[in-house]
Design a protein around this motif. Structure first.
Motif, mmCIF file in Angstrom:
data_model
loop_
_atom_site.group_PDB
_atom_site.id
_atom_site.type_symbol
_atom_site.label_atom_id
_atom_site.label_comp_id
_atom_site.label_asym_id
_atom_site.label_seq_id
_atom_site.Cartn_x
_atom_site.Cartn_y
_atom_site.Cartn_z
ATOM 1 N N SER A 158 -7.205 -6.754 6.290
ATOM 2 C CA SER A 158 -5.871 -6.629 5.709
ATOM 3 C C SER A 158 -5.973 -5.881 4.375
ATOM 4 O O SER A 158 -7.065 -5.702 3.828
ATOM 5 C CB SER A 158 -5.275 -8.009 5.487
ATOM 6 N N GLY A 159 -4.810 -5.456 3.854
ATOM 7 C CA GLY A 159 -4.777 -4.724 2.586
ATOM 8 C C GLY A 159 -5.462 -5.498 1.467
ATOM 9 O O GLY A 159 -6.266 -4.947 0.707
ATOM 10 N N GLY A 160 -5.169 -6.773 1.389
ATOM 11 C CA GLY A 160 -5.740 -7.590 0.321
ATOM 12 C C GLY A 160 -7.226 -7.834 0.491
ATOM 13 O O GLY A 160 -7.968 -7.930 -0.480
ATOM 14 N N MET A 161 -7.674 -7.919 1.755
ATOM 15 C CA MET A 161 -9.112 -8.101 1.974
ATOM 16 C C MET A 161 -9.865 -6.852 1.543
ATOM 17 O O MET A 161 -10.899 -6.923 0.880
ATOM 18 C CB MET A 161 -9.382 -8.412 3.451
ATOM 19 N N ARG A 164 -10.189 -6.895 -2.176
ATOM 20 C CA ARG A 164 -11.233 -7.791 -2.686
ATOM 21 C C ARG A 164 -12.628 -7.229 -2.434
ATOM 22 O O ARG A 164 -13.529 -7.374 -3.260
ATOM 23 C CB ARG A 164 -11.088 -9.177 -2.071
ATOM 24 N N THR A 185 -2.729 -5.452 -6.468
ATOM 25 C CA THR A 185 -1.409 -5.256 -5.871
ATOM 26 C C THR A 185 -1.277 -5.799 -4.463
ATOM 27 O O THR A 185 -0.201 -6.209 -4.070
ATOM 28 C CB THR A 185 -1.043 -3.768 -5.803
ATOM 29 N N ALA A 186 -2.365 -5.777 -3.685
ATOM 30 C CA ALA A 186 -2.231 -6.194 -2.289
ATOM 31 C C ALA A 186 -2.620 -7.656 -2.095
ATOM 32 O O ALA A 186 -2.825 -8.113 -0.989
ATOM 33 C CB ALA A 186 -3.068 -5.294 -1.384
ATOM 34 N N LEU A 187 -2.733 -8.390 -3.196
ATOM 35 C CA LEU A 187 -3.183 -9.778 -3.079
ATOM 36 C C LEU A 187 -2.036 -10.749 -3.291
ATOM 37 O O LEU A 187 -1.166 -10.512 -4.119
ATOM 38 C CB LEU A 187 -4.246 -10.064 -4.151
ATOM 39 N N ASP A 188 -2.052 -11.845 -2.526
ATOM 40 C CA ASP A 188 -1.047 -12.858 -2.806
ATOM 41 C C ASP A 188 -1.350 -13.463 -4.174
ATOM 42 O O ASP A 188 -2.475 -13.388 -4.659
ATOM 43 C CB ASP A 188 -1.023 -13.936 -1.708
ATOM 44 N N VAL A 189 -0.328 -14.077 -4.790
ATOM 45 C CA VAL A 189 -0.487 -14.495 -6.178
ATOM 46 C C VAL A 189 -1.603 -15.510 -6.390
ATOM 47 O O VAL A 189 -2.250 -15.490 -7.439
ATOM 48 C CB VAL A 189 0.838 -15.007 -6.789
ATOM 49 N N SER A 190 -1.865 -16.367 -5.403
ATOM 50 C CA SER A 190 -2.967 -17.321 -5.611
ATOM 51 C C SER A 190 -4.299 -16.611 -5.603
ATOM 52 O O SER A 190 -5.134 -16.820 -6.478
ATOM 53 C CB SER A 190 -3.023 -18.417 -4.540
ATOM 54 N N GLN A 192 -4.751 -13.492 -6.106
ATOM 55 C CA GLN A 192 -4.767 -12.592 -7.254
ATOM 56 C C GLN A 192 -5.218 -13.332 -8.516
ATOM 57 O O GLN A 192 -6.107 -12.864 -9.238
ATOM 58 C CB GLN A 192 -3.361 -12.030 -7.455
ATOM 59 N N ALA A 193 -4.625 -14.480 -8.743
ATOM 60 C CA ALA A 193 -4.979 -15.253 -9.938
ATOM 61 C C ALA A 193 -6.463 -15.614 -9.908
ATOM 62 O O ALA A 193 -7.181 -15.471 -10.893
ATOM 63 C CB ALA A 193 -4.129 -16.513 -10.018
#
Ligand SMILES: Nc1ncnc2c1ncn2[C@@H]1O[C@H](COP(=O)(O)OP(=O)(O)OP(=O)(O)O)[C@@H](O)[C@H]1O
Ligand SMILES: Nc1ncnc2c1ncn2[C@@H]1O[C@H](COP(=O)(O)OP(=O)(O)OP(=O)(O)O)[C@@H](O)[C@H]1O
Ligand SMILES: [Mg+2]
Ligand SMILES: [Mg+2]
Lengths: 290, 265
Positions: A158-161, A164, A185-190, A192-193
């Motif tokens: 996925s974009g967020g993976m 990372r 930008t492509a990470l969910d807020v948890s 991301q934090a």
């Protein structure tokens, strides 16, 4: 105070159909060793190109003209031989690109790409050692199944993976300077934090300096020691993070702060007309490391 | 009236290291003129869901209905035009060999939208609406900034005069001023033309201010679906609460709300 990165009077122009267009009009920006500095501002104002000049990428582009001074760790990036610049990339300085397809090669597995990056620092590392270290890094950025990810190609993630993976890869060689262009930008807020906290801890532990480019002012407030605000190729305000957020002095910075959408739900912010005040001289708040 | 209906949708990818259950038995409906936000964990299947709605990926099982009829696996031009996609990664969504103008115009030519003689003008207007100069028409995608490319993706989708737009992180590369402008444009068009949006994003503050309802995904499943005010005043699922509890905020009123919601009181 000596700077790890020191940019003076940086200009950049592109040759195009209608002649030369200048996009950076004399940028000054510096970062001390271990310091976390954010660069925020308008879309298209010159943030990514600034980072790519530090990496030495635009100096090698035929239709770009770069002038000014860029010193990294005492060496002059502008006059350095091409191969010396290339040797710095991925070792002493590394970049998380805004666009994942410029960082990750679609035709190699994530595992192979990690190995390639690690061998830039230590050519003798075997695949098993690389995989072990990569697994460790992926676990640190909370990738749930590192084994699967190492065997995957970027399109299978996925974009967020992918984001990372890029963060982990950029930090695996313990660079002195990390250029992070929109890393969350492509990470969910948890996640991301968590990822930013990790990035924060890693850079603290290894005394890595960071140039952090982001549109997310909430994240910038939590991450950065100091902030530069850029508008149309000029720095319009700079100072310690608290000063920028509590007493923004430049009209553009104030407009930007006012436009941040709030979870308290006041509706979409009004969009002010572009005003001449946005072109007013730079506001500088004293304090901070540089 | 229901425009989009997703029933028991499932997608499993087969990979050498075993099956990946990307979307598991998801059902929801979207009314015409509504903006449904889809939020959730990174890797929870949001883009996969979008790809199935667009017909880019086939479902493993389940059904997608549009305007009362089941959508076929292979879509004809009517559906391809009516359902537009703004993709998460704007660079890979644009053909590097076409300049920006040609990319935006392609849909107009393919679906014969408006008289041929007016199409370049329409392309330039579409660019201007998202805050890009008309001259940008001539430029190659690789020479644009991240946020400029993202706006080209939005302009291109809207120029096709769709009914439903699936927006996958459409403003993540925009500064908040340009973002506000683009979101206002999307809101206006929705009101004026009765457009319907499935708006995938990680930005909960944006969701709070643009969505009518919110769908929360975790590990391929829909874990909460509710009206926006309800999600932001009394989130029920612990995962929703943990998401809201992690939102980066800029002022004290937000901080207070965030902490209150995260505790679930
Ligand atoms: N082509 C593919 N082959 C194998 N696995 C895939 C493929 N595409 C997606 N996946 C997997 O499916 C899951 C869901 O991915 P998806 O891209 O839908 O997530 P997402 O919710 O959009 O995440 P993000 O917020 O990070 O963009 C992930 O585990 C991903 O690795
Ligand atoms: N190769 C190129 N040729 C011509 N113009 C270019 C080229 N690369 C970048 N530009 C222009 O230079 C300006 C600065 O681009 P840059 O990518 O640095 O913006 P940015 O601040 O990172 O924006 P964003 O927040 O949207 O990513 C933009 O107006 C862009 O269109
Ligand atoms: Mg950029
Ligand atoms: Mg996605």
């Amino acid at each position: 105070m000596t700077h790890l990165l020191d940019i003076r009077d940086l200009h950049l122009a592109f040759k195009g159909l209608s002649g030369l267009t200048e996009v950076l009009h004399g940028i000054d920006l510096s970062i001390a060793a271990g310091e976390r500095v954010a660069l925020v501002g308008e879309s298209g104002s010159g943030k990514s190109v600034t980072a790519r000049i530090v990496l030495g990428l635009l100096q090698e582009m035929r239709n770009a003209r770069v002038t000014g001074r860029v010193a990294f760790d005492g060496a002059d990036v502008m006059t350095m031989a091409q191969k010396d610049r290339a040797a710095l990339r991925g070792t002493e300085m590394s970049m998380i690109f805004q666009d994942p397809t410029s960082s990750l090669n679609p035709t190699f597995t994530i595992g192979n790409q990690f190995a390639e990056v690690m061998r830039r620092r230590d050519p003798k590392l075997d695949q098993a050692a690389c995989d072990a270290r990569a697994t460790e890094m992926l676990t640190e950025v909370s990738i749930p199944d590192p084994g699967r990810v190492l065997a995957n190609y970027p399109f299978q993630l996925s974009g967020g993976m992918n984001q990372r993976v890029m963060i982990a890869m950029a930090l695996v060689n313990n660079p002195k300077l990390l250029l992070a262009d929109e890393p969350g930008t492509a990470l969910d807020v948890s996640v991301q934090a968590q990822t930013l906290r990790l990035m924060h801890d890693l850079v603290e532990k290894h005394h890595t300096a960071v140039l952090f480019i982001s549109h997310n002012l909430g994240v910038v407030r939590e991450f950065a020691d100091r902030v530069y605000v850029i508008y149309r190729g000029r720095i319009v305000e700079t100072g310690p993070t608290d000063a920028i957020f509590h007493s923004p002095g430049h009209a553009y910075t104030r407009a930007l702060m006012d436009a941040v959408p709030r979870i308290t739900g006041a509706g979409l912010p009004a969009v002010p007309e572009v005003s001449d005040d946005f072109l007013a001289p730079m506001v500088r708040h004293d304090g901070g490391a540089s | 009236m229901t425009l989009l209906s997703v029933q028991n949708l499932t997608k499993t990818f087969q990979t050498p290291s075993g099956p990946v259950h990307a979307v598991r038995d998801v059902s929801f409906e979207v009314e015409r003129g509504e903006c449904l936000a889809v939020v959730g964990e990174s890797g929870s299947g949001k883009t996969t869901l979008a790809n199935m709605i667009l017909g880019i990926l086939g479902a493993t099982s389940g059904e997608i209905r549009f305007d009362g009829a089941t959508l076929p696996a292979k879509r004809g031009p009517v559906h391809r035009r009516a359902i537009q996609f703004v993709q998460q990664n704007p660079l890979s969504a644009l053909n590097p060999k076409r300049n920006i103008g040609a990319s935006v115009r392609l849909g107009l030519d393919t679906y014969a939208i408006g008289p041929r003689a007016d199409r370049w003008l329409k392309v330039e207007e579409a660019l201007e609406e998202v805050g890009l100069p008309r001259e940008m028409r001539q430029r190659a995608p690789s020479s644009l900034s991240g946020g400029q490319r993202q706006r080209v993706g939005i302009a291109r989708a809207l120029a096709c005069e769709p009914e439903l737009v699936v927006l996958d992180e459409p403003t993540s590369a925009l500064d908040v001023l340009v973002q506000a402008r683009v979101l206002r444009l999307l809101n206006d068009l929705r009101a004026r033309k009765k457009l319907t949006y499935v708006f995938i994003t990680h930005d909960l503050a944006v969701v709070r201010n643009v969505a009518d309802r919110v769908a929360v995904f975790k590990a391929g499943q829909l874990v909460e679906l509710g009206r926006t005010e309800q999600i932001f005043s009394a989130p029920e699922h612990p995962y929703t609460r943990s998401l809201i509890g992690a939102v980066p905020v800029v002022d004290d009123a937000e901080l207070e709300l965030r902490n209150k919601l995260a505790e679930g009181t």
